[in-house]
Design an enzyme around this catalytic site. Structure first.
Site, mmCIF file in Angstrom:
data_model
loop_
_atom_site.group_PDB
_atom_site.id
_atom_site.type_symbol
_atom_site.label_atom_id
_atom_site.label_comp_id
_atom_site.label_asym_id
_atom_site.label_seq_id
_atom_site.Cartn_x
_atom_site.Cartn_y
_atom_site.Cartn_z
ATOM 1 C CD1 TRP A 183 24.334 -60.805 12.226
ATOM 2 C CD2 TRP A 183 23.605 -59.930 14.143
ATOM 3 N NE1 TRP A 183 23.232 -60.030 11.938
ATOM 4 C CE2 TRP A 183 22.777 -59.488 13.104
ATOM 5 C CE3 TRP A 183 23.341 -59.513 15.452
ATOM 6 C CZ2 TRP A 183 21.703 -58.634 13.331
ATOM 7 C CZ3 TRP A 183 22.273 -58.678 15.676
ATOM 8 C CH2 TRP A 183 21.457 -58.248 14.616
ATOM 9 C CG ASP A 196 21.764 -62.869 19.471
ATOM 10 O OD1 ASP A 196 20.534 -63.078 19.434
ATOM 11 O OD2 ASP A 196 22.381 -62.286 18.557
ATOM 12 C CB ALA A 219 18.477 -64.858 16.403
#
Length: 394
Positions: A127, A208, A210
């Site tokens: 990302w 991470d 999400a």
């Protein structure tokens, strides 16, 4: 002083959104912006969120601050959602943050405080905000191989070869599920090998997550995070509620630290509160309170899980339809990876020039590296996209 400022690089996604808005074509397709859309192109408020907001309006009596780390009940609810019973609660420190991005930023700040000489390793690709934040905070970073451009799957051999060279005390940033931007995920056997590598090198995982619930379901999507957190001495986790609760603008995230030694929790917890104080002081509460209400109420939770599952299955159906249409048009199975990927995104494997042709000739907008948002499609636009992909020679 202000005249000394220098222009900063424009955000590619925001640039693409602006071009899309200015495009007069009525049949244009937006596959760039990373938000969920239903078949009508809307991003609806989930039923459980609407109901929780109604209830909150009735009972809320104050807008005073909560705590530097946010409402403890939110922390408990999110730790349970992400980690389940994989790790005892007294091993986990947690602090609410403004969205998952805020959690990533606070996590990098935490790493800098704990070990300013550490190198943070990122998947290639990752990302775009990951390297941007790390660079801004002033930490060193390096890349490990992740995506195989030929197969559009994980380059696992390359990944493991690179991770073998990580030093003790370094940090490896991993995507918990639904890898952004590629959509290509590790299987559990591969996750076990990653854990073994981290144990050997002494590196710290920073996960991470999400998109929990967007891939293979709430529990399956958390399985890798739970494996890592229960297997290694320390783990850092950044989680977001933007996608799975559909509360993008409420900026609801959380940063967690896991230590196998219970005595480490008080110091970690106070440090998370300190970092919040230095950055934004008290975190936003509205979205966090809605999430807490949903997770603590069986009726609301069941309704939320049902709607989330429908969202997940809808995206899988779009993937299957697109892969099937491309197989029909191309006469080959080279696009079968689209049905195997998970989450909102897939990396198509097109060149920047081909991506530009898709935009210029067909009104199809995606990021220059060919990351496309599967949730931006519907049954009617899939044949249009598939034909454009074949016509462009991808």
């Amino acid at each position: 002083m202000l005249t000394n400022l220098t222009p900063q690089p424009a955000d590619k996604i925001l640039q693409l959104m602006q071009k899309f808005r200015e495009d007069p074509r009525t049949d244009k397709i937006d596959l760039g912006v990373g938000i969920y859309k239903d078949a009508s192109g809307n991003t609806p408020v989930m039923r459980a969120i609407k109901e929780a907001e109604k209830r909150l309006w009735e009972v809320e009596t104050t807008k005073k601050y909560t705590a530097l780390a946010g409402d403890p009940a939110y922390g408990d609810a999110m730790v349970d959602l992400v980690l389940g019973d994989a790790v005892p609660r007294d091993r986990v420190a947690a602090a609410a943050t403004p969205g998952g991005t805020g959690a990533i930023r606070q996590g990098v700040e935490l790493i800098k405080m704990a070990n300013p000489d550490a190198t943070i390793w990122l998947s290639n690709p990752t990302w775009p905000n990951h390297p941007s934040i790390i660079k801004y905070v002033g930490m060193k970073m390096a890349e490990y191989r992740y995506f195989d451009d030929a197969t559009r799957g994980v380059d696992f051999d390359g990944m493991m070869a690179d991770l073998a060279g990580v030093k003790a005390g370094d940090v490896v940033l991993l995507h918990g599920c639904c890898h952004n931007p590629t959509g290509a995920n590790l299987n559990m056997a591969q996750w076990a090998e990653v854990v073994d590598s981290l144990q050997k090198t002494g590196a710290v995982p920073f996960i991470d997550i999400a998109y929990q619930g967007f891939g293979d379901g709430l529990e399956d999507d958390a399985a890798a995070v739970r494996l890592v957190a229960s297997s290694l001495p320390e783990t850092i986790i950044a989680a977001s509620c933007s996608k799975n609760f559909g509360i993008y603008r409420e900026r609801t995230g959380i940063l967690m630290t896991v230590s196998q030694e219970a005595g480490n929790k008080p110091l970690a917890q106070s440090t998370l509160a300190f970092l919040n104080r230095q950055n934004f002081s008290f975190p936003p509460d509205h979205g966090a309170r809605l999430v807490t209400m949903i997770l603590q109420d069986k009726v609301l939770r069941d309704d939320w899980m049902e709607e989330l599952e429908n969202v997940r299955l809808g995206m899988l159906a779009l993937r299957t339809q697109l892969a099937g249409e491309l197989q029909r048009l191309s006469g080959s199975d080279r696009f079968g990876f689209l049905a195997q990927h998970r989450g909102m995104f897939s990396r198509l494997g097109a060149t920047p020039e081909q991506v530009e042709r898709l935009r210029a000739e067909h009104g199809i907008y995606m990021i220059g590296d060919s990351r496309m948002n599967i949730a931006g499609l519907n049954e009617a636009t899939i044949p249009v996209l598939a034909k454009a992909i074949i016509d462009t020679g991808i």
